[in-house]
Design a protein around this motif. Structure first.
Motif, mmCIF file in Angstrom:
data_model
loop_
_atom_site.group_PDB
_atom_site.id
_atom_site.type_symbol
_atom_site.label_atom_id
_atom_site.label_comp_id
_atom_site.label_asym_id
_atom_site.label_seq_id
_atom_site.Cartn_x
_atom_site.Cartn_y
_atom_site.Cartn_z
ATOM 1 N N ARG A 1 -14.998 -24.931 20.902
ATOM 2 C CA ARG A 1 -14.379 -26.049 20.287
ATOM 3 C C ARG A 1 -15.147 -26.527 19.085
ATOM 4 N NH1 ARG A 1 -10.290 -28.624 22.687
ATOM 5 N NH2 ARG A 1 -9.939 -28.268 24.810
ATOM 6 N N ARG A 2 -16.561 -26.346 19.440
ATOM 7 C CA ARG A 2 -17.496 -26.444 18.115
ATOM 8 C C ARG A 2 -17.111 -25.580 16.885
ATOM 9 N NH1 ARG A 2 -23.745 -26.432 19.681
ATOM 10 N NH2 ARG A 2 -23.719 -26.744 17.395
ATOM 11 N N TYR A 3 -16.935 -24.513 17.311
ATOM 12 C CA TYR A 3 -16.793 -23.196 16.143
ATOM 13 C C TYR A 3 -15.504 -23.811 15.555
ATOM 14 C CZ TYR A 3 -16.706 -18.926 13.678
ATOM 15 O OH TYR A 3 -16.876 -17.931 12.688
ATOM 16 N N GLN A 4 -14.557 -24.228 16.197
ATOM 17 C CA GLN A 4 -13.273 -24.574 15.790
ATOM 18 C C GLN A 4 -13.245 -25.674 14.914
ATOM 19 O OE1 GLN A 4 -10.261 -25.973 18.780
ATOM 20 N NE2 GLN A 4 -8.649 -26.342 17.364
ATOM 21 N N THR B 1 -7.765 -20.771 19.997
ATOM 22 C CA THR B 1 -7.700 -19.319 19.937
ATOM 23 C C THR B 1 -7.830 -18.868 18.622
ATOM 24 O OG1 THR B 1 -5.871 -19.399 21.531
ATOM 25 C CG2 THR B 1 -5.766 -17.512 20.097
ATOM 26 N N GLU B 2 -7.709 -19.611 17.497
ATOM 27 C CA GLU B 2 -7.706 -18.892 16.274
ATOM 28 C C GLU B 2 -9.332 -19.028 15.823
ATOM 29 O OE1 GLU B 2 -7.316 -17.731 12.177
ATOM 30 O OE2 GLU B 2 -6.158 -17.686 14.038
ATOM 31 N N ALA B 3 -10.043 -20.023 16.345
ATOM 32 C CA ALA B 3 -11.364 -20.250 16.287
ATOM 33 C C ALA B 3 -12.183 -18.856 16.953
ATOM 34 C CB ALA B 3 -12.072 -21.408 17.044
ATOM 35 N N VAL B 4 -11.697 -18.668 18.151
ATOM 36 C CA VAL B 4 -12.273 -17.299 18.940
ATOM 37 C C VAL B 4 -12.051 -16.074 18.104
ATOM 38 C CG1 VAL B 4 -12.095 -16.031 21.053
ATOM 39 C CG2 VAL B 4 -12.121 -18.630 21.099
ATOM 40 N N ARG B 5 -10.564 -15.919 17.576
ATOM 41 C CA ARG B 5 -10.229 -14.796 16.675
ATOM 42 C C ARG B 5 -11.294 -14.617 15.691
ATOM 43 N NH1 ARG B 5 -8.380 -13.234 12.385
ATOM 44 N NH2 ARG B 5 -7.813 -15.073 11.657
ATOM 45 N N ASP C 1 -17.029 -23.940 31.185
ATOM 46 C CA ASP C 1 -17.167 -25.065 30.320
ATOM 47 C C ASP C 1 -17.955 -24.919 28.999
ATOM 48 O OD1 ASP C 1 -15.553 -26.546 31.891
ATOM 49 O OD2 ASP C 1 -16.918 -27.679 33.105
ATOM 50 N N ALA C 2 -19.007 -24.309 29.352
ATOM 51 C CA ALA C 2 -19.980 -23.936 28.188
ATOM 52 C C ALA C 2 -19.173 -23.320 26.960
ATOM 53 C CB ALA C 2 -21.320 -23.232 28.711
ATOM 54 N N ILE C 3 -18.670 -22.306 27.520
ATOM 55 C CA ILE C 3 -17.898 -21.346 26.479
ATOM 56 C C ILE C 3 -16.795 -22.297 25.891
ATOM 57 C CG2 ILE C 3 -16.463 -19.026 26.230
ATOM 58 C CD1 ILE C 3 -19.597 -18.575 27.028
ATOM 59 N N ASP C 4 -16.171 -23.122 26.508
ATOM 60 C CA ASP C 4 -15.287 -23.811 25.969
ATOM 61 C C ASP C 4 -15.822 -24.967 24.925
ATOM 62 O OD1 ASP C 4 -12.329 -24.875 26.134
ATOM 63 O OD2 ASP C 4 -13.407 -26.828 26.548
#
Length: 75
Positions: A15-18, A27-31, A8-11
């Protein structure tokens, strides 16, 4: 290929980075985050290069100090 984030913390981080980067998907945010981190790591100088530059700098300072005082280095 789907991206499953089970922590949940990583999620929340993804989401914040997204939201900050306005990425269209998590997925795009993580990439984007991974690419940025990888680019930063690849542009860092190697530790050996940092050590060599440090030693050269010390040698130059010692030579300049020795030349400025007229010391020959003899005992």
């Amino acid at each position: 290929m789907p991206l499953y984030i089970k922590d949940d913390a990583i999620d929340r981080l993804a989401r914040r980075y997204q939201a900050l980067t306005k990425a269209t998907t998590k997925t795009e945010a993580v990439r984007l985050a991974l690419q940025k981190a990888l680019d930063e790591e690849l542009t860092k100088p190697a530790l050996a290069d940092v050590a060599v530059a440090f030693c050269r700098n010390l040698k130059q300072k010692a030579a300049a100090k020795g030349a400025g005082t007229g010391a020959t280095g003899e005992a």
